[in-house]
Design an enzyme around this catalytic site. Structure first.
Site, PDB file in Angstrom:
ATOM      1  N   ASP A 151      32.166  -7.157  28.140  1.00 52.30           N
ATOM      2  CA  ASP A 151      32.527  -8.535  28.475  1.00 52.30           C
ATOM      3  C   ASP A 151      31.251  -9.325  28.785  1.00 52.30           C
ATOM      4  OD1 ASP A 151      35.093 -10.224  29.372  1.00 52.30           O
ATOM      5  OD2 ASP A 151      33.420 -10.678  30.729  1.00 52.30           O
ATOM      6  N   ASN A 182      30.050 -22.070  28.264  1.00 53.36           N
ATOM      7  CA  ASN A 182      30.852 -23.116  27.629  1.00 53.36           C
ATOM      8  C   ASN A 182      30.726 -24.442  28.373  1.00 53.36           C
ATOM      9  OD1 ASN A 182      31.968 -21.788  25.401  1.00 53.36           O
ATOM     10  ND2 ASN A 182      33.605 -20.875  26.617  1.00 53.36           N
ATOM     11  N   ASP A 236      30.919 -20.446  20.952  1.00 53.77           N
ATOM     12  CA  ASP A 236      31.379 -19.729  19.747  1.00 53.77           C
ATOM     13  C   ASP A 236      30.209 -19.066  19.026  1.00 53.77           C
ATOM     14  OD1 ASP A 236      33.957 -20.504  20.259  1.00 53.77           O
ATOM     15  OD2 ASP A 236      33.994 -22.114  18.765  1.00 53.77           O
ATOM     16  N   GLU A 242      35.824 -13.456  25.268  1.00 52.85           N
ATOM     17  CA  GLU A 242      34.484 -12.865  25.228  1.00 52.85           C
ATOM     18  C   GLU A 242      34.506 -11.363  25.428  1.00 52.85           C
ATOM     19  OE1 GLU A 242      35.117 -14.135  29.554  1.00 52.85           O
ATOM     20  OE2 GLU A 242      35.805 -14.698  27.548  1.00 52.85           O
TER      21      GLU A 242
END
Length: 336
Positions: free
Chosen positions: A215, A223, A232, A257
């Site tokens: 992760d 973000n 992305d 993620e």
């Protein structure tokens, strides 16, 4: 997902072969009776009876869902071709009988695929031209050039159509499988692909395997700071790095993620060491591109896929270890 694609194609070809065997079993038995009782051709009747028995045997095997090896399929189709050629030779290529041969390229491609379909069709064309030449010699020139031209032209047309159809079918099948098993954003394999791969690894004869869940630490912050487009791109670049270290077929995106990796290592220690090496390389090299560089860290949980473990059990254990790693400060690997 190559193995899964091959399995789907194999099932399709076995279904076609099953229908062919059933049809040839009944047809050959009927023709055998006609040639023995009505036409007085015992050798032809014997060949057709043998074909009927062979067809019945393969049909029964397919009903039991036993996998038919490719050499057996090749033998069956070669025998079928040989029987048809023998009947044609005995009948001196009587009008209409060559039509049986024109259907064979279709059967070859549907039951064996593009490669073997091409090979068998090539040998069939060459063999039948030799047979026509032998009939020409034996009958003193009874066959005209039109017989050669008509058969060759018709056969080649059917051959080209069969080859084109099988090529397009394989291309569409591969595209559909890619859509079904591949994550659209990152190019990593998805959960469905993971289930298929796990079913292969869980077989008793497979080597020991380990499962790791990775992760990205503080991905929401990335973000919020740089925007979702950059987020992305981070996932795409991370996927490429993971595929480079673990192999394309061993990396799966679980969602967001979070990624899963299947590892073929000799021990839990070596699996943990491999994951930690990857963790350090991800930390050391910023991701994205020359315009926006984003430094990231990852947390990883690793567990052994013990005999009898289900996929959900393995994911649960590795996921618990992952969250323990995050609770201990992130940017580390925990294994159990």
């Amino acid at each position: 997902m190559l193995a899964s694609n091959q399995l789907d194609s194999q099932r399709l070809r076995d279904s076609v072969l099953k229908g062919l065997c059933l049809g040839m079993m009944l047809l050959s038995a009927g023709l055998s009776y006609i040639n023995l009782v009505l036409n007085g051709r015992p050798t032809v009747a014997l060949a057709e009876a043998a074909m009927s028995v062979f067809s019945a045997s393969l049909y029964l095997l397919l009903l039991k869902q036993k996998q038919i090896p490719t050499p057996v399929k090749l033998l069956y189709l070669i025998c079928l071709t040989a029987v048809i050629e023998y009947v044609l030779f005995v009948a001196k290529n009587r009008v209409g009988m060559s039509h049986w041969l024109i259907t064979l390229p279709i059967i070859f491609y549907l039951t064996l695929g593009k490669r073997w379909g091409f090979v068998l069709s090539l040998f069939l064309l060459a063999g039948h031209v030799v047979l026509l030449s032998a009939i020409q010699i034996e009958t003193g020139g009874a066959l005209s050039k039109a017989d050669f031209v008509n058969f060759s032209f018709s056969f080649v047309v059917i051959w080209i159509v069969s080859h084109t159809y099988e090529s397009q079918r394989m291309s569409i099948e591969n595209k559909l499988n890619k859509l079904a098993y591949e994550d659209a954003l990152t190019g990593a394999q998805n959960r469905l692909a993971l289930k298929h791969r796990f079913s292969q690894l869980s077989q008793p004869d497979q080597p020991r395997a380990y499962l790791a869940i990775l992760d990205v630490d503080h991905f929401k912050r990335i973000n919020d700071t740089h925007g979702h487009d950059i987020g992305d791109q981070v996932l795409i670049n991370l996927t490429q790095k993971l595929q480079h270290h673990y192999g394309v077929t061993n990396v799966f995106r679980l969602g967001g993620e979070e990624f899963c990796m299947l590892l073929n290592c000799s021990s839990l220690e070596s699996a943990t060491t491999l994951c930690d090496q990857v963790r350090q390389k991800i930390q050391a090299v910023p991701l994205v591109n020359d315009e926006v560089l984003v430094s990231i860290t990852v947390s990883i949980g690793v567990c052994e896929l013990k005999q009898g473990f289900s996929l959900n059990q393995g994911l649960k254990v590795a996921d618990t270890l992952l969250y323990d790693a995050k609770a201990l400060g992130r940017n580390q690997v925990l294994a159990a």
